[in-house]
Design a protein around this motif. Structure first.
Motif, PDB file in Angstrom:
ATOM      1  N   ALA A  96       0.814  -1.215   0.000  1.00  0.00           N
ATOM      2  CA  ALA A  96       0.000   0.000   0.000  1.00  0.00           C
ATOM      3  C   ALA A  96       0.848   1.266   0.000  1.00  0.00           C
ATOM      4  CB  ALA A  96      -0.926   0.005   1.216  1.00  0.00           C
ATOM      5  N   THR A  97       2.149   1.123   0.250  1.00  0.00           N
ATOM      6  CA  THR A  97       3.042   2.289   0.278  1.00  0.00           C
ATOM      7  C   THR A  97       3.330   2.760  -1.145  1.00  0.00           C
ATOM      8  OG1 THR A  97       4.071   1.568   2.340  1.00  0.00           O
ATOM      9  CG2 THR A  97       5.331   3.096   0.972  1.00  0.00           C
ATOM     10  N   ALA A  98       3.383   4.073  -1.327  1.00  0.00           N
ATOM     11  CA  ALA A  98       3.732   4.651  -2.637  1.00  0.00           C
ATOM     12  C   ALA A  98       5.258   4.664  -2.767  1.00  0.00           C
ATOM     13  CB  ALA A  98       3.168   6.063  -2.755  1.00  0.00           C
ATOM     14  N   TRP A  99       5.793   3.656  -3.440  1.00  0.00           N
ATOM     15  CA  TRP A  99       7.238   3.532  -3.599  1.00  0.00           C
ATOM     16  C   TRP A  99       7.708   4.243  -4.870  1.00  0.00           C
ATOM     17  CZ3 TRP A  99       9.552   1.838   0.589  1.00  0.00           C
ATOM     18  CH2 TRP A  99       8.910   0.919   1.419  1.00  0.00           C
ATOM     19  N   LEU A 100       8.929   4.756  -4.823  1.00  0.00           N
ATOM     20  CA  LEU A 100       9.563   5.304  -6.014  1.00  0.00           C
ATOM     21  C   LEU A 100       9.695   4.213  -7.075  1.00  0.00           C
ATOM     22  CD1 LEU A 100      11.066   7.959  -6.989  1.00  0.00           C
ATOM     23  CD2 LEU A 100      13.177   6.777  -6.316  1.00  0.00           C
ATOM     24  N   GLU A 101       9.538   4.581  -8.340  1.00  0.00           N
ATOM     25  CA  GLU A 101       9.690   3.626  -9.442  1.00  0.00           C
ATOM     26  C   GLU A 101      10.873   4.038 -10.325  1.00  0.00           C
ATOM     27  OE1 GLU A 101       4.901   2.611  -9.938  1.00  0.00           O
ATOM     28  OE2 GLU A 101       5.996   3.606 -11.556  1.00  0.00           O
ATOM     29  N   PRO A 102      11.485   3.082 -11.035  1.00  0.00           N
ATOM     30  CA  PRO A 102      12.583   3.409 -11.946  1.00  0.00           C
ATOM     31  C   PRO A 102      12.072   3.946 -13.276  1.00  0.00           C
ATOM     32  CG  PRO A 102      12.165   1.060 -12.013  1.00  0.00           C
ATOM     33  CD  PRO A 102      11.222   1.629 -10.977  1.00  0.00           C
ATOM     34  N   PHE A 103      12.949   4.636 -14.001  1.00  0.00           N
ATOM     35  CA  PHE A 103      12.596   5.222 -15.295  1.00  0.00           C
ATOM     36  C   PHE A 103      13.421   4.559 -16.394  1.00  0.00           C
ATOM     37  CE2 PHE A 103      12.863   8.190 -18.797  1.00  0.00           C
ATOM     38  CZ  PHE A 103      11.594   8.723 -18.865  1.00  0.00           C
ATOM     39  N   PRO A 104      12.779   3.919 -17.388  1.00  0.00           N
ATOM     40  CA  PRO A 104      13.527   3.272 -18.483  1.00  0.00           C
ATOM     41  C   PRO A 104      14.157   4.320 -19.403  1.00  0.00           C
ATOM     42  CG  PRO A 104      11.251   2.460 -18.320  1.00  0.00           C
ATOM     43  CD  PRO A 104      11.331   3.709 -17.513  1.00  0.00           C
ATOM     44  N   ASP A 105      15.471   4.262 -19.567  1.00  0.00           N
ATOM     45  CA  ASP A 105      16.161   5.284 -20.353  1.00  0.00           C
ATOM     46  C   ASP A 105      15.756   5.288 -21.822  1.00  0.00           C
ATOM     47  OD1 ASP A 105      17.453   6.181 -18.147  1.00  0.00           O
ATOM     48  OD2 ASP A 105      19.375   5.218 -18.583  1.00  0.00           O
ATOM     49  N   HIS A 106      15.292   4.158 -22.335  1.00  0.00           N
ATOM     50  CA  HIS A 106      14.954   4.120 -23.761  1.00  0.00           C
ATOM     51  C   HIS A 106      13.784   5.044 -24.095  1.00  0.00           C
ATOM     52  CE1 HIS A 106      11.171   1.772 -23.700  1.00  0.00           C
ATOM     53  NE2 HIS A 106      11.689   1.160 -22.648  1.00  0.00           N
ATOM     54  N   LEU A 107      13.010   5.455 -23.089  1.00  0.00           N
ATOM     55  CA  LEU A 107      11.886   6.355 -23.343  1.00  0.00           C
ATOM     56  C   LEU A 107      12.333   7.767 -23.699  1.00  0.00           C
ATOM     57  CD1 LEU A 107       9.376   5.354 -20.491  1.00  0.00           C
ATOM     58  CD2 LEU A 107       9.426   4.579 -22.874  1.00  0.00           C
ATOM     59  N   LEU A 108      13.612   8.067 -23.481  1.00  0.00           N
ATOM     60  CA  LEU A 108      14.103   9.412 -23.771  1.00  0.00           C
ATOM     61  C   LEU A 108      14.271   9.665 -25.259  1.00  0.00           C
ATOM     62  CD1 LEU A 108      16.761   9.743 -20.934  1.00  0.00           C
ATOM     63  CD2 LEU A 108      14.447  10.703 -20.998  1.00  0.00           C
ATOM     64  N   GLY A 109      14.259   8.610 -26.062  1.00  0.00           N
ATOM     65  CA  GLY A 109      14.337   8.800 -27.503  1.00  0.00           C
ATOM     66  C   GLY A 109      15.744   8.628 -28.036  1.00  0.00           C
ATOM     67  N   PRO A 110      15.907   8.817 -29.348  1.00  0.00           N
ATOM     68  CA  PRO A 110      17.173   8.509 -30.002  1.00  0.00           C
ATOM     69  C   PRO A 110      18.190   9.649 -30.034  1.00  0.00           C
ATOM     70  CG  PRO A 110      15.523   9.050 -31.652  1.00  0.00           C
ATOM     71  CD  PRO A 110      14.836   9.144 -30.308  1.00  0.00           C
ATOM     72  N   ASP A 111      17.813  10.861 -29.599  1.00  0.00           N
ATOM     73  CA  ASP A 111      18.716  12.010 -29.689  1.00  0.00           C
ATOM     74  C   ASP A 111      19.799  11.907 -28.608  1.00  0.00           C
ATOM     75  OD1 ASP A 111      20.027  14.392 -29.740  1.00  0.00           O
ATOM     76  OD2 ASP A 111      18.235  15.656 -29.730  1.00  0.00           O
ATOM     77  N   PRO A 112      21.065  11.612 -28.967  1.00  0.00           N
ATOM     78  CA  PRO A 112      22.117  11.408 -27.963  1.00  0.00           C
ATOM     79  C   PRO A 112      22.338  12.634 -27.081  1.00  0.00           C
ATOM     80  CG  PRO A 112      22.835  10.655 -30.134  1.00  0.00           C
ATOM     81  CD  PRO A 112      21.557  11.412 -30.344  1.00  0.00           C
TER      82      PRO A 112
END
Length: 315
Positions: A96-112
């Motif tokens: 029930a606790t609101a835990w931090l979640e990870p962010f997938p880097d591939h969602l940032l797109g192809p622009d290096p």
């Protein structure tokens, strides 16, 4: 560029922005979806006094602040209390606790260029620290420090003055300096050393090689396992945890390298009774020149598809 293409071009950075605000990938994606729905409906009234990008950020931020009225903070176990010392006395998962979640880097797109600039502002230590700030203060810091918006533009967004924005920014900086973990200021190993460290770690973890892991973990390593609130600090206690929980020998688990929050990550699969490998948890590593200084192991198999990873793998 047509409107649909214009909207699509900004999706990755908008999801990242809402993630910094909310600490949850799923919540961020929901807010961005609602942002686009409102933008489509309201585009006829958009007077182009700002860019489409700025307009979308305004909508997304207001929606994020609305969401934070109900739950303003995502947690990591180390924010809840002192570390544990007994691996056989783990607290049960707190679902029930609101835990931090990870962010997938591939969602940032192809622009290096964009990816490199954005990843640093998505590091888990920073996003966890942001959760300590009140929502509006959090938004001000993100706009001023991460997105580099002028104070006058941020003031217009919040219906206040540039002086008030700068005052809020100073308070946010002070609080962030107070709560930011020391590891976020550590320097990482160079690229060759980084690759070697990650290869050695994956091999040692897959084989439950505690002697090898001892040489790869820093003296003050931290190990967290949401949704379990129990966490461990220090090489000795972490190794005691791994000795108690890792089935010894090779062939019992496998890892797949990925990237989350601009940091190296491993998806961990364990062998089931059917002989196949099944998603267990996602480890996000913090590296220092001396070795692995923190592991945040998200025991959330449902996160794997967000990283483009299957829940089940053949043996």
């Amino acid at each position: 560029m047509n409107l649909e293409s214009e909207f699509a071009r900004h999706r990755g950075e908008l999801v990242a922005h809402c993630y910094r605000m909310l600490g949850s990938l799923h919540d961020a994606e929901d807010v961005v979806q609602e942002t686009y729905l409102r933008a489509w409906k309201g585009f006829a009234d958009f007077e182009r006094r700002s860019s489409v990008r700025t307009w979308l950020y305004r909508i997304a931020t207001r929606l994020s602040l609305n969401a934070l009225r109900h739950s303003s903070r995502r947690l990591v176990p180390s924010a809840l209390g002192a570390p544990g010392t007994d691996p056989n006395a783990l607290a049960p998962p707190e679902l029930a606790t609101a835990w931090l979640e990870p962010f997938p880097d591939h969602l940032l797109g192809p622009d290096p260029a964009q990816v490199v600039g954005t990843r640093q502002s998505l590091r888990l230590a920073l996003v966890a620290a942001l959760q300590h700030l009140p929502p509006r203060q959090r938004a001000v810091l993100i706009f001023r420090e991460v997105l580099a918006w002028p104070a006058a533009e941020v003031a217009e967004l919040f219906g206040t003055t540039p002086a008030a924005v700068n005052s809020s920014l100073q308070r946010a900086r002070a609080e962030l300096a107070r709560v930011a973990p020391a590891e976020d200021r550590l320097s990482e190993p160079d690229a060759p050393a980084r690759r070697a460290l990650l290869d050695q770690y994956a091999r040692a973890f897959e084989h439950a090689d505690l002697a090898a892991l001892e040489g790869l973990l820093t003296r003050d390593v931290r190990w967290e396992m949401p949704p379990r609130p129990t966490w461990f600090h220090g090489r000795e206690d972490v190794l005691r945890l791994l000795a108690a929980k890792l089935v010894p020998g090779g062939g019992m688990r496998t890892t797949v390298a990925t990237s989350a929050n601009g940091q190296p990550a491993f998806a961990v699969y364990t062998r089931g009774k059917d002989g196949g490998f099944h998603a267990r948890y996602l480890q996000v590593l913090t590296l220092a020149e001396e070795g692995v200084s923190a592991v945040l192991a998200f025991h959330r198999p449902d996160l794997f598809p967000s990283f483009g990873l299957p829940v089940d793998r053949a043996a």
